[in-house]
Design a protein around this motif. Structure first.
Motif, PDB file in Angstrom:
ATOM      1  N   LEU A  57       0.865  -1.169   0.000  1.00 23.77           N
ATOM      2  CA  LEU A  57       0.000   0.000   0.000  1.00 23.77           C
ATOM      3  C   LEU A  57       0.912   1.232   0.000  1.00 23.77           C
ATOM      4  CD1 LEU A  57      -2.980   0.894   0.200  1.00 23.77           C
ATOM      5  CD2 LEU A  57      -2.761   0.769   2.687  1.00 23.77           C
ATOM      6  N   PHE A  58       1.118   1.811  -1.187  1.00 35.01           N
ATOM      7  CA  PHE A  58       1.984   2.985  -1.321  1.00 35.01           C
ATOM      8  C   PHE A  58       1.203   4.219  -0.894  1.00 35.01           C
ATOM      9  CE2 PHE A  58       4.165   0.117  -4.246  1.00 35.01           C
ATOM     10  CZ  PHE A  58       5.486   0.339  -3.887  1.00 35.01           C
ATOM     11  N   LEU A  59       1.624   4.839   0.188  1.00 32.83           N
ATOM     12  CA  LEU A  59       0.944   6.039   0.672  1.00 32.83           C
ATOM     13  C   LEU A  59       1.619   7.292   0.132  1.00 32.83           C
ATOM     14  CD1 LEU A  59       0.432   4.827   4.337  1.00 32.83           C
ATOM     15  CD2 LEU A  59      -1.153   4.649   2.407  1.00 32.83           C
ATOM     16  N   ASP A  60       2.927   7.240  -0.051  1.00 31.30           N
ATOM     17  CA  ASP A  60       3.715   8.328  -0.632  1.00 31.30           C
ATOM     18  C   ASP A  60       3.293   9.691  -0.088  1.00 31.30           C
ATOM     19  OD1 ASP A  60       5.510   9.692  -2.175  1.00 31.30           O
ATOM     20  OD2 ASP A  60       4.357   9.505  -4.038  1.00 31.30           O
ATOM     21  N   PRO A  61       3.467   9.916   1.228  1.00 28.44           N
ATOM     22  CA  PRO A  61       2.957  11.160   1.834  1.00 28.44           C
ATOM     23  C   PRO A  61       3.643  12.420   1.318  1.00 28.44           C
ATOM     24  CG  PRO A  61       4.318   9.932   3.380  1.00 28.44           C
ATOM     25  CD  PRO A  61       4.115   9.043   2.196  1.00 28.44           C
ATOM     26  N   GLU A  62       4.872  12.280   0.766  1.00 29.76           N
ATOM     27  CA  GLU A  62       5.531  13.473   0.217  1.00 29.76           C
ATOM     28  C   GLU A  62       4.685  14.078  -0.901  1.00 29.76           C
ATOM     29  OE1 GLU A  62       7.126  10.633   0.878  1.00 29.76           O
ATOM     30  OE2 GLU A  62       8.998  11.084   1.929  1.00 29.76           O
ATOM     31  N   ASN A  63       3.990  13.224  -1.667  1.00 34.25           N
ATOM     32  CA  ASN A  63       3.162  13.701  -2.775  1.00 34.25           C
ATOM     33  C   ASN A  63       1.667  13.620  -2.489  1.00 34.25           C
ATOM     34  OD1 ASN A  63       5.337  14.230  -4.655  1.00 34.25           O
ATOM     35  ND2 ASN A  63       5.665  12.026  -4.603  1.00 34.25           N
ATOM     36  N   ASN A  64       1.302  13.078  -1.331  1.00 27.45           N
ATOM     37  CA  ASN A  64      -0.116  12.937  -0.960  1.00 27.45           C
ATOM     38  C   ASN A  64      -0.298  13.426   0.473  1.00 27.45           C
ATOM     39  OD1 ASN A  64      -1.217  11.334  -3.372  1.00 27.45           O
ATOM     40  ND2 ASN A  64       0.569  10.136  -2.745  1.00 27.45           N
ATOM     41  N   PRO A  65      -0.488  14.729   0.657  1.00 31.11           N
ATOM     42  CA  PRO A  65      -0.554  15.286   2.011  1.00 31.11           C
ATOM     43  C   PRO A  65      -1.683  14.708   2.867  1.00 31.11           C
ATOM     44  CG  PRO A  65      -1.047  16.966   0.351  1.00 31.11           C
ATOM     45  CD  PRO A  65      -0.574  15.751  -0.382  1.00 31.11           C
ATOM     46  N   GLU A  66      -2.694  14.094   2.230  1.00 32.45           N
ATOM     47  CA  GLU A  66      -3.766  13.495   3.039  1.00 32.45           C
ATOM     48  C   GLU A  66      -3.263  12.296   3.846  1.00 32.45           C
ATOM     49  OE1 GLU A  66      -4.236  11.507  -1.080  1.00 32.45           O
ATOM     50  OE2 GLU A  66      -3.621  13.460  -0.296  1.00 32.45           O
ATOM     51  N   HIS A  67      -2.046  11.809   3.530  1.00 31.13           N
ATOM     52  CA  HIS A  67      -1.470  10.694   4.280  1.00 31.13           C
ATOM     53  C   HIS A  67      -0.477  11.164   5.346  1.00 31.13           C
ATOM     54  CE1 HIS A  67      -3.470   7.595   2.072  1.00 31.13           C
ATOM     55  NE2 HIS A  67      -3.013   8.029   0.914  1.00 31.13           N
ATOM     56  N   VAL A  68      -0.537  12.430   5.708  1.00 32.62           N
ATOM     57  CA  VAL A  68       0.280  12.948   6.799  1.00 32.62           C
ATOM     58  C   VAL A  68      -0.652  13.250   7.965  1.00 32.62           C
ATOM     59  CG1 VAL A  68       1.863  14.760   7.560  1.00 32.62           C
ATOM     60  CG2 VAL A  68       1.926  13.959   5.175  1.00 32.62           C
ATOM     61  N   ALA A  69      -0.361  12.635   9.115  1.00 40.19           N
ATOM     62  CA  ALA A  69      -1.201  12.846  10.303  1.00 40.19           C
ATOM     63  C   ALA A  69      -0.752  14.135  10.982  1.00 40.19           C
ATOM     64  CB  ALA A  69      -1.071  11.654  11.250  1.00 40.19           C
ATOM     65  N   SER A  70      -1.409  15.236  10.628  1.00 39.92           N
ATOM     66  CA  SER A  70      -1.022  16.509  11.233  1.00 39.92           C
ATOM     67  C   SER A  70      -1.983  16.900  12.345  1.00 39.92           C
ATOM     68  CB  SER A  70      -0.937  17.604  10.172  1.00 39.92           C
ATOM     69  OG  SER A  70      -2.120  17.605   9.393  1.00 39.92           O
ATOM     70  N   ASP A  71      -3.285  16.815  12.105  1.00 38.61           N
ATOM     71  CA  ASP A  71      -4.229  17.225  13.141  1.00 38.61           C
ATOM     72  C   ASP A  71      -5.279  16.165  13.433  1.00 38.61           C
ATOM     73  OD1 ASP A  71      -5.498  17.362  10.761  1.00 38.61           O
ATOM     74  OD2 ASP A  71      -6.269  19.392  10.985  1.00 38.61           O
ATOM     75  N   HIS A  72      -5.134  14.977  12.863  1.00 38.39           N
ATOM     76  CA  HIS A  72      -6.070  13.892  13.167  1.00 38.39           C
ATOM     77  C   HIS A  72      -5.372  12.546  12.941  1.00 38.39           C
ATOM     78  CE1 HIS A  72      -6.418  14.532   8.842  1.00 38.39           C
ATOM     79  NE2 HIS A  72      -6.882  13.300   8.737  1.00 38.39           N
TER      80      HIS A  72
END
Length: 122
Positions: A57-72
């Motif tokens: 499951l490639f999340l690739d948070p560098e290019n998909n900010p929805e996969h960065v847990a910042s406030d939830h």
């Protein structure tokens, strides 16, 4: 005579154990802070980053900010199907690969279940 009873006992114990052992494993990964780059699963052998795994499951948070847990909290469910197939118990492995965001805060819980099983998913 006594032989039949013994065989019946063995078959009923194996059928009762197969019905009480759930077939599938789902890993629930909760990310509380930062991000995970990739989640992998494999049956019988640990997954490796550059190999063919059962699921990646490639999340690739560098290019998909929805996969960065910042406030939830982000939750990912990823399953390994047929870990117990009635006669054989396999091992289910989970691999988590870090993203370039520093230390990630996460937890993993394991659910054993029967019924439908979808390998991978979100």
């Amino acid at each position: 005579g006594g032989d039949d009873g013994h065989r019946r006992g063995l078959s009923s114990s194996s059928s009762s154990s197969s019905s009480s052992t759930p077939a599938h494993v789902t890993f629930v990964v909760r990310v509380m802070s930062k991000a995970i780059f990739m989640i992998s699963t494999n049956r019988d052998y640990p997954p490796e980053f550059n190999s063919h795994n059962e699921q990646d499951l490639f999340l690739d948070p560098e290019n998909n900010p929805e996969h960065v847990a910042s406030d939830h909290i982000l939750t990912y469910n990823i399953s390994v199907c047929n870990v117990f197939d009635g006669t054989t118990s396999h091992r289910a492995y989970l691999g988590l690969y870090a993203a370039d965001f520093g230390c990630v805060v996460y937890d993993v819980s394991v659910l054993h279940h029967d019924g439908e099983c979808h390998g991978g998913g979100h």
